[in-house]
Enzyme design. Structure first.
Site, short mmCIF file in Angstrom:
data_model
loop_
_atom_site.label_atom_id
_atom_site.label_comp_id
_atom_site.label_asym_id
_atom_site.label_seq_id
_atom_site.Cartn_x
_atom_site.Cartn_y
_atom_site.Cartn_z
N ASP A 1 72.52 71.82 19.23
CA ASP A 1 73.43 72.82 18.68
C ASP A 1 74.24 72.23 17.53
O ASP A 1 74.52 72.91 16.54
CB ASP A 1 74.38 73.31 19.78
CG ASP A 1 75.18 74.53 19.34
OD1 ASP A 1 74.57 75.41 18.70
OD2 ASP A 1 76.38 74.60 19.63
N TYR B 1 61.74 82.07 23.27
CA TYR B 1 62.97 81.43 22.80
C TYR B 1 63.84 82.50 22.15
O TYR B 1 63.72 83.68 22.46
CB TYR B 1 62.60 80.29 21.85
CG TYR B 1 63.74 79.36 21.49
CD1 TYR B 1 64.54 78.79 22.49
CD2 TYR B 1 64.03 79.05 20.17
CE1 TYR B 1 65.58 77.95 22.18
CE2 TYR B 1 65.07 78.20 19.84
CZ TYR B 1 65.85 77.65 20.85
OH TYR B 1 66.89 76.82 20.53
N LYS C 1 63.33 76.17 25.44
CA LYS C 1 63.28 75.11 24.43
C LYS C 1 62.14 74.14 24.74
O LYS C 1 61.44 73.68 23.83
CB LYS C 1 64.62 74.39 24.38
CG LYS C 1 64.67 73.28 23.35
CD LYS C 1 66.06 73.11 22.79
CE LYS C 1 66.41 74.23 21.83
NZ LYS C 1 67.67 74.00 21.10
N ARG D 1 78.00 77.89 26.97
CA ARG D 1 78.03 78.64 25.72
C ARG D 1 76.60 78.85 25.26
O ARG D 1 76.07 78.08 24.50
CB ARG D 1 78.83 77.88 24.65
CG ARG D 1 79.21 78.74 23.46
CD ARG D 1 79.71 77.87 22.32
NE ARG D 1 78.71 76.93 21.88
CZ ARG D 1 77.66 77.24 21.11
NH1 ARG D 1 77.48 78.47 20.72
NH2 ARG D 1 76.80 76.31 20.75
N ASN E 1 65.35 78.61 11.83
CA ASN E 1 65.36 78.34 13.26
C ASN E 1 65.33 76.84 13.53
O ASN E 1 64.62 76.09 12.87
CB ASN E 1 64.14 79.01 13.92
CG ASN E 1 64.29 79.14 15.42
OD1 ASN E 1 64.59 78.17 16.10
ND2 ASN E 1 64.09 80.34 15.92
N ASN F 1 72.89 83.15 16.35
CA ASN F 1 71.94 83.74 17.29
C ASN F 1 72.71 84.31 18.48
O ASN F 1 73.82 83.88 18.76
CB ASN F 1 70.95 82.68 17.78
CG ASN F 1 69.93 82.31 16.73
OD1 ASN F 1 69.34 83.17 16.10
ND2 ASN F 1 69.74 81.02 16.52
N ALA G 1 78.59 74.16 16.13
CA ALA G 1 77.52 74.29 15.13
C ALA G 1 78.09 74.18 13.72
O ALA G 1 77.54 73.48 12.87
CB ALA G 1 76.79 75.61 15.32
N ALA H 1 83.99 77.54 12.83
CA ALA H 1 84.33 76.13 12.97
C ALA H 1 84.12 75.67 14.41
O ALA H 1 84.89 74.86 14.93
CB ALA H 1 85.77 75.88 12.52
#
Length: 768
Positions: free
Chosen positions: A342, A172, A243, A225, A652, A553, A381, A378
């Site tokens: 996210d 990951y 994931k 993204r 995380n 990340n 996330a 902004a």
């Protein structure tokens, strides 16, 4: 005529093939426990050895030590993984009954022997490998683990669970970002499903191509993204695969009931559009109603394919563009059991960290509404964290409309948009964004002065604008034109911030200096955004123990490193990051002023030399130069270590999303409510002991992820029951869940019982 005598094993084999072609295995284990259900085997001989689910072969890689690099080894391992069958776990009874006798070496190895052999070989390879910058060790490790996954799925998860702290960053983040960037070249074997814009009208039939009759977990992405790396198109499926590996390892979701999905609606990445080896659609992305129509068709198709497991299918929308993340979340969340990790997962982990930071100050979590928080970023996330933090504060203040409205006053939001490779530079006309960028906190000393003299800079802005030209817009106020509707609730009133000496577009440094926040939270995906000036401004925080969260990340996108935060702000801070960093020996920074001076002097000299010779380009400042310099300074300063440790907490998402998914699954909840997400965050925040929190540890060790997930899942189940959303799971109905919710130990046992464990299934039982 001579008689032909048939052996008993041959007779049994003939009977099995002509009378009962499938071997049905009974088990005396508790049948609701994952991994211990009856198994029907339709395969024989080499077909079993080539099936990663039934195979018990593990490949030894000791013979490959002659290769001089991980990359060479990994390629050989990829091409030749069927050639070496040393060491198996098939019993002699299974070999007789499944036509394997003679196809394997005679020694029967235990699972423990297999793991020990694999790990010993991998460690030796790490010592002997010599890689160049084009193929870092982490990517080579991913390749080797991926080959094991292809060959022996049970052993793969056994290794991953036993070494989760070491290999989670490989399967990951941060390595998965590198995997996604190179996925077209790494692709060897399909994993998951691909739906594209060209499949419109066909998705309903396509879903029946997936062999599993039951699916519990789907992770879907459109690749728009990926981890702050931008639009990676179809290559983004790597994030879905990674994931789900963590869902299996951390939450015990059965790997045969998970499905990674890529929805390919094109890409706006010009490099991929021109790449002849790119595996996805080479056309620009769909947008508007056409885009929504594709997602709608996909959602309808998958729920039609698995009508009996609708209450067990959880959709995690991963790495969708910000403009679609919230729209899709609101469109589906009240109809399907889905959430956007996210937006909501990051928010949950951030809330847990923020509550932990309050505890680290020696204050109760109920004091959270008093915290002043500056948020850099902004995007989806950042807005997700803001919404969750505001709701948490409002709940602690009485959960009234007035409380919800007043909570917004605790946030200052600074927008910072990362660049796209190939974009033009705002500072130097004609420059373009270099695909290799690095942290430039040390560079401002020389660059701003020189560039100002040359007329390139009219004011001392952050040097990051020069070589990593993010489009920094500054503090968001109600004066901003074309403000993002999702950010509008957090836009400061100009009159309000005017009293603090701030205005629309105020820089991050100015905001930190004037606000003196308790928390500086980075979710910008802009590496190095927390410059030396920003961190120095944090020294003025009114908090007794300020918190700095560099949550972006992968690693290169972190707003700062723990070394920089501790050395500049001080050793009393709380630090958290999205990617893993090592703890910091505070003694090594006693001479940090000399380090900064030396760094600035070297860069100053180099930059001046290039100016004189007319070689000013973005490409002059590459990562290897800076990292070499940093390594040299770190080595020099480490001699001054005093044993005082600055803890780096990795915030995380994997602390929460496995537990949220598992808890929703086991509760049978119709939706994933805000209350369930809040329960997960508060459970994580309370996981650490008071002693640990006061030491600066606000997140637990990844090595405890199975236990963390179990407790988070139990908290989610309990909240679902209290909200009246739980409908039960398998043999456990809503009434039984209600009873379990009153008995914490039994609830935890219920969760643990339903967590899959990687154990080889017994294919044949020896008759007494």
């Amino acid at each position: 005529m001579s008689q032909i005598r048939a052996s008993s094993s041959l007779i049994r084999r003939l009977k099995q093939r002509f009378v009962n072609p499938a071997v049905f295995i009974q088990t005396t284990s508790f049948t609701t426990a994952e991994g211990h259900r009856p198994i029907i085997v339709h395969k024989r001989s080499l077909d079993i050895l080539h099936d990663p689910w039934f195979n018990k072969v593990i490949l030894t890689i000791s013979l490959f030590l002659q290769f001089t690099s991980f990359s060479a080894l990994a390629q050989f391992f990829s091409d030749q993984f069927n050639s070496d069958l040393q060491g198996t776990a098939f019993s002699m009874t299974e070999r007789d009954r499944l036509d394997l006798r003679g196809l394997l070496p005679p020694n029967v190895m235990s699972r423990e022997q297999q793991i020990a052999r694999f790990m010993a070989d991998l460690k030796r390879l790490e010592v002997h490998a010599r890689d160049g910058p084009s193929d870092p060790n982490a990517l080579a490790k991913w390749r080797i683990l991926n080959r094991l996954h292809d060959r022996n799925e049970t052993m793969y998860y056994k290794v991953l669970i036993a070494n989760i702290e070491e290999y989670a960053p490989v399967v990951y983040t941060p390595t998965v970002g590198l995997v996604c960037q190179n996925y077209s070249g790494l692709f060897r074997r399909p994993r998951g499903m691909y739906f594209s814009a060209e499949d419109r009208g066909e998705m309903m039939s396509m879903v029946y191509n997936w062999p599993a009759d039951q699916v519990d977990m789907i992770v879907v992405t459109d690749g728009s993204r990926i981890l702050g790396l931008g639009d990676l198109g179809v290559q983004g499926i790597g994030i879905a695969i990674g994931k789900l590996d963590l869902y299996v390892a951390a939450a015990g979701i059965n790997p045969q009931r998970v499905l990674p999905v890529m929805i390919d609606v094109g890409t706006n990445n010009e490099k991929l559009l021109k790449d002849p080896l790119y595996l996805g659609l080479q056309e620009h992305r769909l947008d508007g109603d056409d885009y929504v129509a594709v997602i709608d068709e996909f959602m309808e198709a998958v729920f039609t394919r698995w009508p009996h497991v609708i209450v067990q299918a959880i959709f995690i929308f991963e790495d969708f563009q910000s403009k679609w993340a919230f729209k899709l979340l609101q469109r589906y969340r009240n109809t399907y059991r889905m959430f956007n990790d996210d937006v909501q997962g990051t928010a949950g982990v951030a809330i847990a960290g923020l509550l932990g930071a309050v505890r680290a100050q020696g204050r109760p979590m109920i004091d959270f509404p008093k915290q002043k928080i500056v948020v850099a970023g902004a995007g989806s996330a950042g807005i997700g964290v803001l919404n969750a933090a505001r709701k948490t504060m409002a709940r602690m203040l009485g959960n009234t409309e007035t409380a919800f409205d007043s909570a917004r006053s605790q946030f200052w939001v600074v927008d910072a948009k990362p660049p796209i490779i190939g974009d033009s530079c705002q500072v130097f006309p004609g420059w373009v964004v270099d695909p290799i960028c690095f942290y430039l906190e040390y560079s401002k000393t020389f660059s701003c002065d020189i560039l100002a003299k040359l007329g390139y800079l009219t004011e001392p802005e952050m040097i990051i604008t020069l070589v990593f030209p993010c489009y920094i817009q500054g503090l968001i106020t109600d004066e901003r034109e074309n403000i993002d509707p999702d950010a509008l609730p957090f836009a400061k009133k100009v009159k309000e911030v005017g009293r603090q000496g701030l205005g629309e577009g105020a820089s991050l440094v100015e905001v930190v200096r004037q606000v003196k926040p308790d928390v500086l939270l980075g979710l910008s995906a802009v590496g190095g955004l927390f410059s030396k000036e920003v961190l120095e401004a944090m020294r003025g925080s009114t908090s007794t123990r300020p918190a700095i969260f560099a949550m972006s990340n992968p690693t290169k996108n972190a707003e700062c490193t723990p070394e920089e935060a501790f050395s500049i702000v001080g050793d009393n801070i709380i630090f958290a990051s999205g990617s893993p960093f090592k703890d910091v020996d505070m003694g090594m920074y006693e001479g940090n002023c000399i380090g900064y001076f030396a760094t600035s002097f070297i860069f100053d000299s180099y930059f001046n030399c290039l100016l004189i010779h007319g070689h000013v380009t973005c490409h002059m400042l590459h990562a290897h130069m800076f990292m070499t310099l940093r390594a040299l300074l770190t080595t020099m300063l480490s001699l001054a270590g005093n044993g005082h440790i600055g803890h780096c907490n990795q915030g995380n998402n994997m602390y929460l999303f496995p537990g949220i998914g598992l808890g929703t699954l086991l509760s049978g909840s119709r939706i994933i409510s805000d209350g369930m997400l809040q329960a997960a965050a508060e459970c994580l925040a309370a996981y650490m002991t008071e002693e640990e929190v006061l030491q600066g540890k606000i997140f637990p060790s990844i090595s405890s992820i199975r236990d963390i997930t179990k407790k988070v899942a139990a908290a989610v189940v309990k909240e679902a029951i209290e909200e009246g959303l739980a409908e039960g799971y398998r043999e456990t109905d809503a009434r039984e869940l209600q009873r379990l919710s009153q008995l914490q130990e039994e609830l935890l046992e219920y969760v643990e019982t339903n967590m899959w464990n990687p154990e080889y299934p017994t294919l044949v039982y020896k008759e007494d």
